[in-house]
Design a protein around this motif. Structure first.
Motif, PDB file in Angstrom:
ATOM      1  N   ALA A 289       0.864   1.697  15.841  1.00 43.54           N
ATOM      2  CA  ALA A 289       1.546   2.531  14.839  1.00 43.54           C
ATOM      3  C   ALA A 289       0.554   3.576  14.350  1.00 43.54           C
ATOM      4  CB  ALA A 289       2.066   1.700  13.671  1.00 43.54           C
ATOM      5  N   ALA A 290       0.885   4.851  14.576  1.00 40.38           N
ATOM      6  CA  ALA A 290       0.035   5.933  14.093  1.00 40.38           C
ATOM      7  C   ALA A 290       0.063   5.968  12.564  1.00 40.38           C
ATOM      8  CB  ALA A 290       0.517   7.265  14.659  1.00 40.38           C
ATOM      9  N   PRO A 291      -0.996   6.460  11.930  1.00 39.93           N
ATOM     10  CA  PRO A 291      -1.014   6.511  10.464  1.00 39.93           C
ATOM     11  C   PRO A 291       0.196   7.244   9.896  1.00 39.93           C
ATOM     12  CG  PRO A 291      -3.194   6.991  11.339  1.00 39.93           C
ATOM     13  CD  PRO A 291      -2.271   6.932  12.510  1.00 39.93           C
ATOM     14  N   THR A 292       0.859   6.610   8.954  1.00 38.45           N
ATOM     15  CA  THR A 292       2.072   7.162   8.375  1.00 38.45           C
ATOM     16  C   THR A 292       2.250   6.624   6.962  1.00 38.45           C
ATOM     17  OG1 THR A 292       4.495   7.258   8.590  1.00 38.45           O
ATOM     18  CG2 THR A 292       3.410   5.292   9.394  1.00 38.45           C
TER      19      THR A 292
ATOM     20  N   ASP B  78       5.113   5.641   6.027  1.00 39.20           N
ATOM     21  CA  ASP B  78       6.216   4.689   6.173  1.00 39.20           C
ATOM     22  C   ASP B  78       5.632   3.289   6.355  1.00 39.20           C
ATOM     23  OD1 ASP B  78       8.554   3.359   6.610  1.00 39.20           O
ATOM     24  OD2 ASP B  78       9.173   4.521   8.366  1.00 39.20           O
ATOM     25  N   THR B  79       5.200   2.703   5.265  1.00 35.80           N
ATOM     26  CA  THR B  79       4.536   1.398   5.338  1.00 35.80           C
ATOM     27  C   THR B  79       5.476   0.301   5.825  1.00 35.80           C
ATOM     28  OG1 THR B  79       5.026   1.066   2.991  1.00 35.80           O
ATOM     29  CG2 THR B  79       2.884   1.995   3.533  1.00 35.80           C
ATOM     30  N   ALA B  80       6.771   0.426   5.545  1.00 31.69           N
ATOM     31  CA  ALA B  80       7.713  -0.613   5.981  1.00 31.69           C
ATOM     32  C   ALA B  80       7.760  -0.681   7.505  1.00 31.69           C
ATOM     33  CB  ALA B  80       9.105  -0.325   5.416  1.00 31.69           C
TER      34      ALA B  80
ATOM     35  N   VAL C  67       5.341   0.202   9.636  1.00 29.17           N
ATOM     36  CA  VAL C  67       4.077  -0.359  10.126  1.00 29.17           C
ATOM     37  C   VAL C  67       4.064  -1.875   9.925  1.00 29.17           C
ATOM     38  CG1 VAL C  67       1.565  -0.281   9.918  1.00 29.17           C
ATOM     39  CG2 VAL C  67       2.906   1.806   9.604  1.00 29.17           C
ATOM     40  N   ALA C  68       4.590  -2.345   8.800  1.00 27.76           N
ATOM     41  CA  ALA C  68       4.643  -3.792   8.553  1.00 27.76           C
ATOM     42  C   ALA C  68       5.525  -4.481   9.601  1.00 27.76           C
ATOM     43  CB  ALA C  68       5.163  -4.060   7.147  1.00 27.76           C
ATOM     44  N   ARG C  69       6.668  -3.869   9.935  1.00 27.83           N
ATOM     45  CA  ARG C  69       7.533  -4.465  10.966  1.00 27.83           C
ATOM     46  C   ARG C  69       6.846  -4.469  12.324  1.00 27.83           C
ATOM     47  NH1 ARG C  69      11.583  -1.515   8.240  1.00 27.83           N
ATOM     48  NH2 ARG C  69      11.469   0.139   9.806  1.00 27.83           N
ATOM     49  N   THR C  70       6.073  -3.414  12.617  1.00 30.46           N
ATOM     50  CA  THR C  70       5.339  -3.368  13.884  1.00 30.46           C
ATOM     51  C   THR C  70       4.335  -4.503  13.965  1.00 30.46           C
ATOM     52  OG1 THR C  70       5.584  -0.957  13.951  1.00 30.46           O
ATOM     53  CG2 THR C  70       3.900  -1.930  15.355  1.00 30.46           C
ATOM     54  N   LEU C  71       3.647  -4.781  12.867  1.00 30.58           N
ATOM     55  CA  LEU C  71       2.712  -5.906  12.851  1.00 30.58           C
ATOM     56  C   LEU C  71       3.445  -7.222  13.054  1.00 30.58           C
ATOM     57  CD1 LEU C  71      -0.004  -7.245  12.337  1.00 30.58           C
ATOM     58  CD2 LEU C  71       0.416  -7.036   9.877  1.00 30.58           C
ATOM     59  N   GLU C  72       4.586  -7.390  12.427  1.00 27.13           N
ATOM     60  CA  GLU C  72       5.339  -8.642  12.557  1.00 27.13           C
ATOM     61  C   GLU C  72       5.847  -8.853  13.979  1.00 27.13           C
ATOM     62  OE1 GLU C  72       7.075  -8.861   7.963  1.00 27.13           O
ATOM     63  OE2 GLU C  72       8.212  -7.852   9.539  1.00 27.13           O
ATOM     64  N   GLU C  73       5.946  -7.784  14.781  1.00 32.72           N
ATOM     65  CA  GLU C  73       6.415  -7.898  16.164  1.00 32.72           C
ATOM     66  C   GLU C  73       5.276  -7.978  17.167  1.00 32.72           C
ATOM     67  OE1 GLU C  73       8.796  -4.444  16.552  1.00 32.72           O
ATOM     68  OE2 GLU C  73      10.413  -5.177  15.225  1.00 32.72           O
ATOM     69  N   ALA C  74       4.023  -8.067  16.699  1.00 34.16           N
ATOM     70  CA  ALA C  74       2.870  -8.110  17.600  1.00 34.16           C
ATOM     71  C   ALA C  74       2.938  -9.344  18.498  1.00 34.16           C
ATOM     72  CB  ALA C  74       1.577  -8.112  16.789  1.00 34.16           C
TER      73      ALA C  74
ATOM     74  N   ARG D  62       0.812  -1.212   0.000  1.00 32.90           N
ATOM     75  CA  ARG D  62       0.000   0.000   0.000  1.00 32.90           C
ATOM     76  C   ARG D  62       0.846   1.262   0.000  1.00 32.90           C
ATOM     77  NH1 ARG D  62      -4.623  -0.765  -2.036  1.00 32.90           N
ATOM     78  NH2 ARG D  62      -4.937   1.401  -1.406  1.00 32.90           N
ATOM     79  N   ALA D  63       1.974   1.244  -0.681  1.00 38.96           N
ATOM     80  CA  ALA D  63       2.811   2.441  -0.794  1.00 38.96           C
ATOM     81  C   ALA D  63       1.992   3.572  -1.404  1.00 38.96           C
ATOM     82  CB  ALA D  63       4.033   2.148  -1.661  1.00 38.96           C
ATOM     83  N   GLY D  64       2.065   4.748  -0.792  1.00 37.37           N
ATOM     84  CA  GLY D  64       1.281   5.887  -1.223  1.00 37.37           C
ATOM     85  C   GLY D  64       0.092   6.158  -0.327  1.00 37.37           C
ATOM     86  N   ASP D  65      -0.275   5.208   0.544  1.00 37.44           N
ATOM     87  CA  ASP D  65      -1.330   5.390   1.531  1.00 37.44           C
ATOM     88  C   ASP D  65      -0.715   5.689   2.896  1.00 37.44           C
ATOM     89  OD1 ASP D  65      -3.205   4.729  -0.384  1.00 37.44           O
ATOM     90  OD2 ASP D  65      -3.247   2.609   0.178  1.00 37.44           O
ATOM     91  N   ARG D  66      -1.500   6.348   3.742  1.00 41.37           N
ATOM     92  CA  ARG D  66      -1.117   6.484   5.155  1.00 41.37           C
ATOM     93  C   ARG D  66      -1.709   5.293   5.887  1.00 41.37           C
ATOM     94  NH1 ARG D  66      -2.916  10.528   8.193  1.00 41.37           N
ATOM     95  NH2 ARG D  66      -1.009  10.682   9.435  1.00 41.37           N
TER      96      ARG D  66
END
Length: 339
Positions: free
Chosen positions: A157-160, A162-164, A166-173, A139-143
């Protein structure tokens, strides 16, 4: 004009081009009228001193060198002041104007191992991490933002853009940080609060919410049994705020079809009703393939990304003429000391 000259000229610009008007200033000073006769002084020098002086030819050569040094020094200073910059090509990035928050259920039932990845049985959370992180990176280009909920809800992760990250934050859940129950209403409510704070303020004040392209993707594998808000009420608020809600019911067994009365089965009907109330869409996921298909479907539904106008990237070049001016100044000092 040849194309290569045009291309070369377009590769450079100046931060302050008007400073280049200072270049002819020394030449203009030389055009000033000389001093009138009678005001200049003269000094008598003994012939013994004149005999040991440098020949006229040497003085003339030294004067020319000084003139060249001063000219280069002035030119370099003015060019540095004008701020020359190198214009670099920039790649156009995708842009959509959308804001998407993924609201993820982190209740204890997400530890159940009834999904498969790469031929191995894994937990529901592991499957969601793999597919969800891939969806976020696409979803590059989206917040993009991430809200995780169980007994309580919090913004991971606040809307940003920087999708990479946010993806890492999900992987560390990790399950257990905010309890092991399922507070669907609170999770959706927090997602709406972080997604559209200005819209909520307008709605509370009686004004119409501004039109925005905002989406919440809510994933749960259980039934709402925690929190302070009812899921359907929060879904109605999402509709009033103009936020589309996609719900994903995760798990092989539905609450409506549970002959063995198992615990922590997914409440498909509530999630479907939430999506319908908000004007979104509900999805049912029983396997990893289903989860990947849902991610692709949402990606297509929220498509429409276009190339944003590329922003020109510029690299400052003024340190180079500034360094040249410094070297010329050092040369002038050395020359004057020798004289």
């Amino acid at each position: 004009m040849p194309a290569w000259i045009t291309a070369f000229a377009s590769a450079f610009d100046f931060a302050a081009p008007l400073a280049l008007l200072l270049l002819p200033l020394p030449f203009a000073a030389r055009l000033l009228p000389p001093e009138r006769e009678g005001r200049s002084g003269a000094l008598r020098v003994p012939s013994s001193l004149v005999g040991g002086a440098e020949p006229a030819a040497g003085l003339a050569a030294r004067g020319r060198r000084l003139s060249w040094l001063i000219g280069i020094l002035w030119t370099a200073l003015v060019v540095a002041l004008a701020g020359p910059r190198l214009v670099l090509p920039a790649t156009a990035l995708p842009a959509s104007g959308r804001e998407i928050i993924l609201a993820l259920d982190l209740s204890g039932s997400m530890e159940r191992k009834d999904f498969s990845l790469d031929g191995q049985t894994v937990s529901r959370l592991d499957a969601v991490k793999r597919v969800g992180a891939d969806f976020i990176r696409r979803r590059a280009g989206d917040r993009i933002g991430l809200v995780e909920f169980a007994d309580q809800a919090y913004v991971a992760a606040a809307p940003t853009f920087d999708t990479a990250t946010v993806a890492r934050t999900l992987e560390e859940a990790t399950i257990g940080l905010v309890g092991r129950s399922t507070g669907i209403g609170d999770g959706l409510g927090l997602a709406l609060k972080r997604l559209a704070p200005a819209q909520i303020a307008n709605a509370e004040g009686g004004g119409p919410p501004p039109a925005r392209d905002k989406v919440v993707v809510l994933l749960s594998d259980g039934a709402n049994n925690a929190g302070q808000t009812a899921p359907k009420d929060v879904a109605q608020l999402a509709r009033e705020l103009g936020v589309r809600l996609y719900t994903i019911a995760l798990g092989p067994i539905d609450m409506a079809d549970n002959p063995d009365n198992e615990q922590d089965v997914v409440d498909v009907e509530t999630l479907r009703a939430m999506a319908e109330v908000s004007g979104g869409k509900a999805f049912r996921v029983k396997t990893t393939d289903d989860l990947e298909n849902v991610a692709n479907a949402i990606d297509e539904l929220e498509g429409g990304r276009a190339k944003a106008p590329p922003l020109p990237l510029r690299r400052d070049l003024w340190p180079w003429p500034a360094a040249l001016a410094f070297l010329c100044a050092c040369g002038l000092l050395v020359t004057r000391r020798r004289a």
